[in-house]
Structures are given as C-alpha cells and as structure tokens.
Design a protein around this motif. Structure first.
Motif, PDB file in Angstrom:
ATOM      1  N   ALA A  19       0.832  -1.207   0.000  1.00 45.69           N
ATOM      2  CA  ALA A  19       0.000   0.000   0.000  1.00 45.69           C
ATOM      3  C   ALA A  19       0.866   1.257   0.000  1.00 45.69           C
ATOM      4  O   ALA A  19       0.592   2.223  -0.725  1.00 45.69           O
ATOM      5  CB  ALA A  19      -0.930  -0.013   1.216  1.00 45.69           C
ATOM      6  N   GLY A  20       1.927   1.249   0.812  1.00 47.15           N
ATOM      7  CA  GLY A  20       2.805   2.409   0.874  1.00 47.15           C
ATOM      8  C   GLY A  20       3.487   2.693  -0.447  1.00 47.15           C
ATOM      9  O   GLY A  20       3.628   3.857  -0.849  1.00 47.15           O
TER      10      GLY A  20
ATOM     11  N   ILE B 226       0.853   4.255  -2.836  1.00 43.70           N
ATOM     12  CA  ILE B 226       0.484   5.610  -2.408  1.00 43.70           C
ATOM     13  C   ILE B 226       1.610   6.594  -2.683  1.00 43.70           C
ATOM     14  O   ILE B 226       1.374   7.717  -3.157  1.00 43.70           O
ATOM     15  CB  ILE B 226       0.106   5.600  -0.911  1.00 43.70           C
ATOM     16  CG1 ILE B 226      -1.226   4.866  -0.714  1.00 43.70           C
ATOM     17  CG2 ILE B 226       0.014   7.018  -0.361  1.00 43.70           C
ATOM     18  CD1 ILE B 226      -1.579   4.625   0.737  1.00 43.70           C
TER      19      ILE B 226
ATOM     20  N   VAL C  14       1.757  10.033  -4.808  1.00 50.29           N
ATOM     21  CA  VAL C  14       2.174  11.288  -4.179  1.00 50.29           C
ATOM     22  C   VAL C  14       3.145  12.046  -5.067  1.00 50.29           C
ATOM     23  O   VAL C  14       3.019  13.262  -5.274  1.00 50.29           O
ATOM     24  CB  VAL C  14       2.810  11.016  -2.791  1.00 50.29           C
ATOM     25  CG1 VAL C  14       3.622  12.227  -2.321  1.00 50.29           C
ATOM     26  CG2 VAL C  14       1.737  10.687  -1.774  1.00 50.29           C
TER      27      VAL C  14
ATOM     28  N   VAL D 136       2.012   4.995   6.357  1.00 49.43           N
ATOM     29  CA  VAL D 136       1.076   4.813   5.246  1.00 49.43           C
ATOM     30  C   VAL D 136      -0.134   5.729   5.411  1.00 49.43           C
ATOM     31  O   VAL D 136      -0.603   6.344   4.446  1.00 49.43           O
ATOM     32  CB  VAL D 136       0.642   3.332   5.147  1.00 49.43           C
ATOM     33  CG1 VAL D 136      -0.474   3.159   4.123  1.00 49.43           C
ATOM     34  CG2 VAL D 136       1.827   2.453   4.775  1.00 49.43           C
ATOM     35  N   LEU D 137      -0.639   5.853   6.629  1.00 47.41           N
ATOM     36  CA  LEU D 137      -1.786   6.733   6.885  1.00 47.41           C
ATOM     37  C   LEU D 137      -1.452   8.179   6.536  1.00 47.41           C
ATOM     38  O   LEU D 137      -2.240   8.868   5.862  1.00 47.41           O
ATOM     39  CB  LEU D 137      -2.199   6.626   8.352  1.00 47.41           C
ATOM     40  CG  LEU D 137      -3.286   7.615   8.819  1.00 47.41           C
ATOM     41  CD1 LEU D 137      -4.586   7.369   8.074  1.00 47.41           C
ATOM     42  CD2 LEU D 137      -3.482   7.518  10.330  1.00 47.41           C
TER      43      LEU D 137
ATOM     44  N   ASN E 227       0.811   9.378   4.486  1.00 48.61           N
ATOM     45  CA  ASN E 227       0.969   9.577   3.048  1.00 48.61           C
ATOM     46  C   ASN E 227      -0.362   9.454   2.311  1.00 48.61           C
ATOM     47  O   ASN E 227      -0.554  10.094   1.273  1.00 48.61           O
ATOM     48  CB  ASN E 227       1.984   8.576   2.493  1.00 48.61           C
ATOM     49  CG  ASN E 227       3.407   9.053   2.635  1.00 48.61           C
ATOM     50  OD1 ASN E 227       3.886   9.884   1.869  1.00 48.61           O
ATOM     51  ND2 ASN E 227       4.086   8.557   3.655  1.00 48.61           N
ATOM     52  N   PHE E 228      -1.283   8.652   2.836  1.00 45.72           N
ATOM     53  CA  PHE E 228      -2.608   8.590   2.230  1.00 45.72           C
ATOM     54  C   PHE E 228      -3.322   9.933   2.380  1.00 45.72           C
ATOM     55  O   PHE E 228      -3.969  10.417   1.432  1.00 45.72           O
ATOM     56  CB  PHE E 228      -3.440   7.480   2.883  1.00 45.72           C
ATOM     57  CG  PHE E 228      -4.847   7.391   2.357  1.00 45.72           C
ATOM     58  CD1 PHE E 228      -5.107   6.811   1.128  1.00 45.72           C
ATOM     59  CD2 PHE E 228      -5.916   7.909   3.090  1.00 45.72           C
ATOM     60  CE1 PHE E 228      -6.402   6.739   0.624  1.00 45.72           C
ATOM     61  CE2 PHE E 228      -7.209   7.840   2.606  1.00 45.72           C
ATOM     62  CZ  PHE E 228      -7.453   7.258   1.368  1.00 45.72           C
TER      63      PHE E 228
ATOM     64  N   MET F  70      -1.677  12.300  -0.108  1.00 49.20           N
ATOM     65  CA  MET F  70      -2.155  12.023  -1.465  1.00 49.20           C
ATOM     66  C   MET F  70      -3.562  12.575  -1.667  1.00 49.20           C
ATOM     67  O   MET F  70      -3.849  13.236  -2.680  1.00 49.20           O
ATOM     68  CB  MET F  70      -2.143  10.515  -1.725  1.00 49.20           C
ATOM     69  CG  MET F  70      -2.686  10.097  -3.083  1.00 49.20           C
ATOM     70  SD  MET F  70      -2.891   8.300  -3.250  1.00 49.20           S
ATOM     71  CE  MET F  70      -4.314   8.046  -2.161  1.00 49.20           C
ATOM     72  N   THR F  71      -4.445  12.344  -0.702  1.00 53.47           N
ATOM     73  CA  THR F  71      -5.817  12.822  -0.816  1.00 53.47           C
ATOM     74  C   THR F  71      -5.870  14.345  -0.858  1.00 53.47           C
ATOM     75  O   THR F  71      -6.609  14.937  -1.664  1.00 53.47           O
ATOM     76  CB  THR F  71      -6.651  12.299   0.369  1.00 53.47           C
ATOM     77  OG1 THR F  71      -6.579  10.873   0.412  1.00 53.47           O
ATOM     78  CG2 THR F  71      -8.102  12.728   0.228  1.00 53.47           C
TER      79      THR F  71
END
Length: 457
Positions: free
Chosen positions: A140-141, A144, A148, A195-196, A198-199, A202-203
């Motif tokens: 996932a990382g 993402i 990014v 991961v959170l 960077n999510f 990204m959002t």
C-alpha cells in the motif's frame, strides 16, 4: 520551478533587508521543504520510538523499509514525472484545461497498476517469510507514494509550492503522531502511521488538483500517451536522474562489507546512510540561492530575450538581453558555490558537535565531509539542468543524466574496492565531473544562442 519567481520578485521589490530575508527563507522552504520534512519526520519517529518499541531493531527495520519505499517510488515515477509535466504545460498553453484532470486520472491508474504488479512480485521475492500485515502495508505504501510524487509534480507545475510545503509538513507531522500512537504494535504500527500520513497527503493534493481543474467530460483519458504528445527523452531523463541520485546508496546497501541484512531482502548501510541524511540537510541554503537567482534574475532576462525575438526587437537589444542572461547564470552559480562552501566549512567546524548530539561516532566525520561536498555539487548540477530545460536542450540534459549514472556506479564501485578511506568519493567526484561537463556545454550553448534561435528554427 517556473512561476515561483513572481512571488520572489514581489518580496525582493521591497528593497529591504526583511524582504531579502523573507525571499531567501521562502525559497529555502519551498525548494527543500518536502524532503526536509520527510527526513526529519522519519528521524523523529525513530528517536521517539527507540525507548518504547522492543526490540530496538524494529525502529531500524521501519526506517529501512521507508527508505526503500521512497527510493523505489521515485525511480519508478521518474519515468513519467517530467513527461507529464510537459504534457500539462502544453495543454495549458493551448487553453485545453479540460484535458488535464482526466489524463491525471489515467496516469494515476497506470502508475498504481504498475506499482501493484511490481509490489506484489516484491512481496514474494523480497519478503517471502514476513508477516502478511507488514507485506500489505509495504504494498500500500509503495502505491500511495508513487501517486504522491505524480501529484506533487503536477502541483509544482501549477505553481502551488506553498500548498505542497504545507501539505508535506502536515502529513509528516501526522506520520510522527500516528506512528508514536501505534508504536506499541511494533513495526506494523510504525509503518501503519507512515502509510496513513501519506494517504492523507495524497488525498489532500488530489483535492487541490480537482478544485483547480473542475471535472469536465470523461473521468479518465490517456491522451498523454499519444505519440505526438509523448516525450521519450523526458521519460529517460526523469528515470536516469533519480537512478543516478540513488545508485551509490543501493550499491552500499548490497555491498557485504558495508551493509547488514535488516528485514527480508532489504539491507542498509549504517556507515553510509547517516552521513547521507545529514548532508542533504546542508543544501537548504544552496536551494534557496538556486531558486532566488535562477527564478528571478535569469527568468526575467530569459523572458525579455525571447519576447524581443518574437516581437522583432533590435539585434543590439537581443544581444544585451543574452549578455544579461549569461551574467545572471554566472552570478547564480557563483552564489551557490559560496553558500555551499560556507555549509562545508560549518560542517567541518560543527560536525563533531552534531554527531555528539545525535550519539554518532566521530568515525563518521570524514564521510560526512565528503557527502556534504557531493550534495553541494548536486545543487550546482540541478541549477545547470534547470537552465538547459529553459533552453529546451533535452538531449544535453539526457546526456548529463546518463553520465551521472555511469560515473556514480563506476566510481562508487572503485571506492568500494579501494577501501573505507575512499567511501563517499564516488558520489562526490561523479557530481563534480558531471557538473564540469555541464558548465562546458552550457558555455558553448550560450555562445551559440542567437545563431540557434534564428538559424535552426
């Protein structure tokens, strides 16, 4: 970076010391903010977690995992970053804004699919015996972070530098907080916080892009892949530049005398990585000077030169603007050299104190000195590549990037063969030779500028 000069010129127009300091501070934060936040964020997570995460080697596994995610995602997306920026720039010039958002979605779809395929292969090849949750977080990382970098390069093209810096700063603050809150869960908790964050990053960037280019027409398009809108040279440049920056790091990671197995197939070089991290913090002043000088003085005379060419200005005026362009480049490179020389001297003087504060052995000092010099030379090279991009000499940029990759690999291998006393010189000397080549080619191109402008078009 085109466009940041408007804001910097507004600050410099005040003709005050505060305005000058404001311009350099702004340029320093904009030019180096994202990766500085990244470095500091990862280091803070490690420092704050060292006393809680048991055993301590889990912190090293986290930092190594994140470093590989950053490196691999940058190299992969380097294939499309510059090419897509050129696509967006051309569509904005043609006033076809409605094509940008659908093509962004199309590119993100392709990149995410490629990262999913490559990441899935890595899960079985690199992490065959690791826990499922760790492997899923790494996958996932990777996806993402690829997204990014694509969104960050698009926002740079939109001149939203302040927004990028604020988003990176907020996201890495969230990473630090989330990782600390989840550190009782060990490696998965730390990686989950990363991961959170960077999510969220990204959002946030995607929302900014959607607000800038309101959805019109199809949701997804692949016009950027059309043969007449594709730029293979820019794809190679982006890939080779990122590969050239990371090549020596990978070589030290997988050179047995300088590395250790960390987790799965991932290795790290404790002797090499810490000086590299610290050296990149030293280029903040150089990046500030690079942006202020190149994006104000040079761009101003660059615009006047080509405006005069297009509008039929006198030959005397055109030559005068060319001379001013050359002078501004000389001044900019000279100031970068001065400020990075000062950074080197500060490192030589304050290096022992810095290492003591971080609890690092003084044995790292020689390598730190060499890496600071190499990072400073990299700033100079970035300035020259930027000028060549303005002049649209993509073949020269491609040649310089290829030279950097080959020299970095060859010279790093030589230093590994020669022994510890030579570590770091491969990267520094490769940057020096590439920079010298770039200066020679830039001098030649500037001397031929009027001829190429009028006779080769």
């Amino acid at each position: 970076m085109a466009g940041i000069g408007f804001e910097l010129r507004r600050m410099l127009r005040k003709n005050t010391l505060s305005g000058l300091l404001q311009a350099y501070a702004y340029a320093g934060v904009i030019g180096s903010g994202p990766w500085v936040f990244s470095i500091i964020g990862i280091l803070l997570v490690g420092i704050f977690s060292a006393s809680v995460v048991v055993p301590n080697f889990l912190v090293t596994q986290f930092q190594t995992s994140v470093t590989y995610l950053v490196a691999s995602s940058l190299i992969l997306t380097g294939l499309v970053q510059l090419a897509f920026t050129r696509f967006v720039s051309d569509r904005l010039f043609e006033k076809q804004r409605q094509l940008i958002l659908p093509n962004l979605h199309g590119l993100l779809l392709i990149v995410m699919l490629c990262s999913a395929v490559l990441g899935t292969v890595a899960l079985f090849v690199v992490f065959p015996g690791e826990r499922l949750l760790y492997r899923m977080l790494m996958l996932a990382g990777f996806g993402i972070m690829c997204a990014v970098w694509i969104l960050a390069i698009l926002l740079s093209g939109m001149k939203r530098y302040r927004a990028i810096t604020i988003l990176f700063g907020g996201a890495y603050a969230l990473i630090v907080v989330a990782a600390l809150l989840m550190r009782p869960w060990g490696l998965e908790g730390l990686l989950g916080g990363f991961v959170l964050g960077n999510f969220v990053l990204m959002t946030g960037m995607w929302v900014l892009v959607v607000r800038e280019f309101s959805p019109q027409g199809p949701l997804i398009a692949f016009d950027f892949a059309r043969q007449d809108w594709l730029y293979p040279s820019l794809m190679l440049i982006g890939f080779l530049y990122n590969l050239g920056i990371w090549a020596d790091k990978f070589m030290f990671w997988y050179f047995p005398p300088t590395s250790d197995a960390i987790i799965g197939g991932l290795r790290a070089s404790l002797i090499y990585d810490l000086p590299v991290f610290l050296s990149y913090l030293s280029i903040i002043p150089g990046m500030a000077v690079f942006l202020v000088r190149i994006e104000t003085d040079f761009v101003e005379y660059y615009d006047k030169f080509y405006d005069a060419v297009r509008s039929g200005g006198s030959l005397e005026y055109i030559e005068a603007m060319r001379d001013e362009m050359v002078y501004s480049i000389q001044q900019g490179l000279g100031e970068i050299a001065k400020i990075q020389t000062l950074a080197v001297l500060v490192t030589f003087v304050a290096g022992p104190t810095i290492l003591d504060a971080l609890g690092i052995s003084h044995l790292y000092l020689p390598l730190l000195h060499v890496q600071v010099i190499g990072a400073g030379l990299q700033v100079g090279l970035m300035a020259i590549l930027n000028v060549f991009f303005y002049l649209d000499h993509r073949r020269i940029v491609l040649m310089l990037c290829a030279e950097m990759v080959l020299l970095n690999i060859a010279l790093t291998a030589l230093t590994q063969y020669l022994g510890a006393a030579f570590y770091g010189y491969g990267f520094a000397v490769s940057m020096l030779i590439t920079l010298a080549t770039g200066l020679v080619l830039l001098t030649r191109q500037l001397n031929r500028l009027e001829y190429e402008t009028f006779m080769l078009q």
